[in-house]
Design a protein around this motif. Structure first.
Motif, PDB file in Angstrom:
ATOM      1  N   VAL A 204     103.386  30.361  31.636  1.00  0.00           N
ATOM      2  CA  VAL A 204     102.824  29.169  32.286  1.00  0.00           C
ATOM      3  C   VAL A 204     103.314  27.884  31.611  1.00  0.00           C
ATOM      4  CG1 VAL A 204     100.729  28.969  30.878  1.00  0.00           C
ATOM      5  CG2 VAL A 204     100.687  28.220  33.268  1.00  0.00           C
ATOM      6  N   GLY A 205     103.909  28.006  30.429  1.00  0.00           N
ATOM      7  CA  GLY A 205     104.528  26.843  29.790  1.00  0.00           C
ATOM      8  C   GLY A 205     105.548  26.180  30.704  1.00  0.00           C
ATOM      9  N   GLY A 206     106.159  26.981  31.571  1.00  0.00           N
ATOM     10  CA  GLY A 206     107.113  26.435  32.537  1.00  0.00           C
ATOM     11  C   GLY A 206     106.452  25.578  33.597  1.00  0.00           C
ATOM     12  N   ALA A 207     105.123  25.680  33.722  1.00  0.00           N
ATOM     13  CA  ALA A 207     104.383  24.821  34.656  1.00  0.00           C
ATOM     14  C   ALA A 207     103.913  23.550  33.977  1.00  0.00           C
ATOM     15  CB  ALA A 207     103.169  25.587  35.211  1.00  0.00           C
ATOM     16  N   VAL A 208     103.456  23.692  32.736  1.00  0.00           N
ATOM     17  CA  VAL A 208     102.796  22.577  32.048  1.00  0.00           C
ATOM     18  C   VAL A 208     103.789  21.573  31.470  1.00  0.00           C
ATOM     19  CG1 VAL A 208     101.238  21.961  30.158  1.00  0.00           C
ATOM     20  CG2 VAL A 208     100.804  24.027  31.515  1.00  0.00           C
ATOM     21  N   LEU A 209     104.756  22.051  30.710  1.00  0.00           N
ATOM     22  CA  LEU A 209     105.634  21.134  29.974  1.00  0.00           C
ATOM     23  C   LEU A 209     106.591  20.334  30.860  1.00  0.00           C
ATOM     24  CD1 LEU A 209     106.318  23.165  26.704  1.00  0.00           C
ATOM     25  CD2 LEU A 209     104.537  21.492  27.218  1.00  0.00           C
ATOM     26  N   PRO A 210     107.190  20.914  31.923  1.00  0.00           N
ATOM     27  CA  PRO A 210     108.009  20.068  32.805  1.00  0.00           C
ATOM     28  C   PRO A 210     107.197  18.957  33.470  1.00  0.00           C
ATOM     29  CG  PRO A 210     108.545  22.371  33.150  1.00  0.00           C
ATOM     30  CD  PRO A 210     107.319  22.334  32.283  1.00  0.00           C
ATOM     31  N   LEU A 211     105.943  19.271  33.839  1.00  0.00           N
ATOM     32  CA  LEU A 211     105.082  18.243  34.438  1.00  0.00           C
ATOM     33  C   LEU A 211     104.813  17.136  33.427  1.00  0.00           C
ATOM     34  CD1 LEU A 211     103.541  17.674  37.109  1.00  0.00           C
ATOM     35  CD2 LEU A 211     101.531  18.693  36.034  1.00  0.00           C
ATOM     36  N   LEU A 212     104.557  17.545  32.170  1.00  0.00           N
ATOM     37  CA  LEU A 212     104.333  16.566  31.110  1.00  0.00           C
ATOM     38  C   LEU A 212     105.582  15.728  30.874  1.00  0.00           C
ATOM     39  CD1 LEU A 212     102.420  15.520  28.891  1.00  0.00           C
ATOM     40  CD2 LEU A 212     103.333  17.303  27.381  1.00  0.00           C
TER      41      LEU A 212
END
Length: 421
Positions: free
Chosen positions: A379-387
């Motif tokens: 799920v890091g691929g969801a959170v960090l690109p958005l950040l």
């Protein structure tokens, strides 16, 4: 006459060969996101933050669906998980057709979620399957080798995506206002077809693969002794969560996927910056293949290297090298910044499979639970690109690369820690 061990090794080798097709296809599909992001950003006139909702929806599926996928695999075994995962991913690809036809961004986001749910089930089924399908001491090397074919998919996807999806330049809002009704209808139909046809083809391939796997005979690995063995370093504990190297490994998976996806998602727009390369979208999309191609080359090399050198040491070295390259990208401009950010792909190569296998080391009967935890961390691929998208809107793409820089520093720490165990 060959002995039983030889027959078993041969059986595992054949199964590993078949499984490489899965790693290829989900790598190809996942990397197409990097091409669709700039395309949909232009079509729907989105901000960077809004465009990163694509990765947010895609990788949130990993977080929400990993645990249910783990339970499903326990019920229908790894082969059943692979078949169902391929079918769900095929349905997700089919949803791109109405999303493009209706010109609906929310429906696109829903399609990404369904597609990623199928890939999540494939990940939960295939990654631990490869890990235990052979000598546990060479698990990192074996998973790295199969992941190399995942990188082959990610290498080819940007080129074909740029060729078919980015082939027609998206008109600006001002240009669209000048269209009459007939011109507008023709333009929207062309933009829709650019997305619809590639994903219809992918859906066909996924359903065909599901049918093929349904007919194949794969060895079962749930017999006694086929779980990842306990080493002298570890003792059997009550839950996977009690193994610190697994928990820290889940954090490493979170930041690795987040950092890798963040870089890939911004490459087309970054290479289009006037002070970097000033490339048109289609040309920049083809250069993304070098980023993912580096990962492919590095995985083939890393698979051999980790037969001789401790995986933790290789992981720490690659992470520090990646951190140095990202720093150079943030401080440089022009060709230097372009080359250094693309070269990060080579350093990424062995990270995911190495972290995955190191984190599962010594879990014994908790290997399945540990695999679910690690897949949820994607799920890091969801959170960090958005950040990073939020920072890019305020401080620019180049400076926003401090997000993956921080990720690689943590991975270097984790690799060093595993090496010292």
């Amino acid at each position: 006459m060959p002995d039983q061990q030889t027959l078993g090794s041969s059986s595992y080798a054949g199964s590993l060969t078949i499984l490489t097709s899965l790693f290829f296809i989900w790598g190809f599909i996942t990397c197409l996101n990097d091409i669709l992001i700039p395309h949909l950003k232009a079509v729907f006139t989105l901000s960077y933050t809004q465009a990163m909702l694509i990765q947010f929806c895609f990788f949130t599926a990993y977080f929400l669906m990993s645990v249910p996928s783990g339970y499903l695999v326990e019920k229908i075994d790894y082969k059943g998980g692979i078949i169902v995962g391929l079918a769900i991913a095929g349905c997700g690809c089919l949803l791109f057709y109405p999303a493009a036809g209706l010109h609906s961004y929310p429906l696109f986001l829903g399609a990404f979620f369904v597609l990623a749910s199928g890939i999540t089930l494939l990940q939960v089924s295939a990654n631990p399957y490869v890990t235990v399908l052979g000598d546990p001491h060479t698990a990192s090397s074996r998973l790295t080798l199969t992941q190399a074919f995942n990188s082959l998919g990610t290498t080819l996807a940007p080129y074909f995506g740029a060729l078919f999806i980015l082939s027609n330049a998206v008109k600006s809002a001002e240009e669209i206002k000048l269209f009459d009704a007939e011109q507008l209808s023709a333009y929207q139909a062309a933009e829709a077809a650019a997305v619809q046809n590639p994903y219809l083809l992918l859906a066909t391939v996924l359903f065909l693969m599901a049918a093929i796997f349904a007919l194949l005979k794969l060895p079962k690995i749930n017999e006694p002794g086929r779980q990842v063995e306990l080493s002298d370093t570890f003792e059997e504990l009550g839950s996977a969560w009690q193994y610190s190297h697994l928990v820290l490994g889940a954090v490493a998976i979170f930041v690795y996927v987040g950092g890798e996806v963040s870089i890939g998602s911004f490459l087309v727009n970054f290479l289009g910056e006037p002070d970097i390369a000033g490339l048109a979208e289609q040309d920049a999309g083809k250069y993304v293949s070098f980023y993912w191609g580096g990962a492919m080359v590095g995985r083939f090399i890393g698979s051999a290297v980790m037969q001789k050198i401790h995986p933790g040491r290789v992981l720490a070295f690659n992470a520090l090298a990646a951190a140095g390259l990202v720093s150079a990208t943030m401080l440089g401009s022009g060709t230097l910044a372009m080359i250094t950010i693309l070269a990060v792909g080579l350093c990424n190569s062995i990270m995911f499979p190495t972290i995955f296998s190191l984190a599962l080391t010594g879990l014994g009967s908790h290997t399945g639970q540990g695999s679910g935890i690690l897949c949820a961390a994607i799920v890091g691929g969801a959170v960090l690109p958005l950040l990073q998208g939020a920072f890019a809107d305020h401080i620019g793409i180049q400076h926003a690369f401090f997000i993956p820089l921080t990720c690689y520093l943590y991975i270097a720490y984790y690799g060093y820690r595993c090496f010292r165990l």
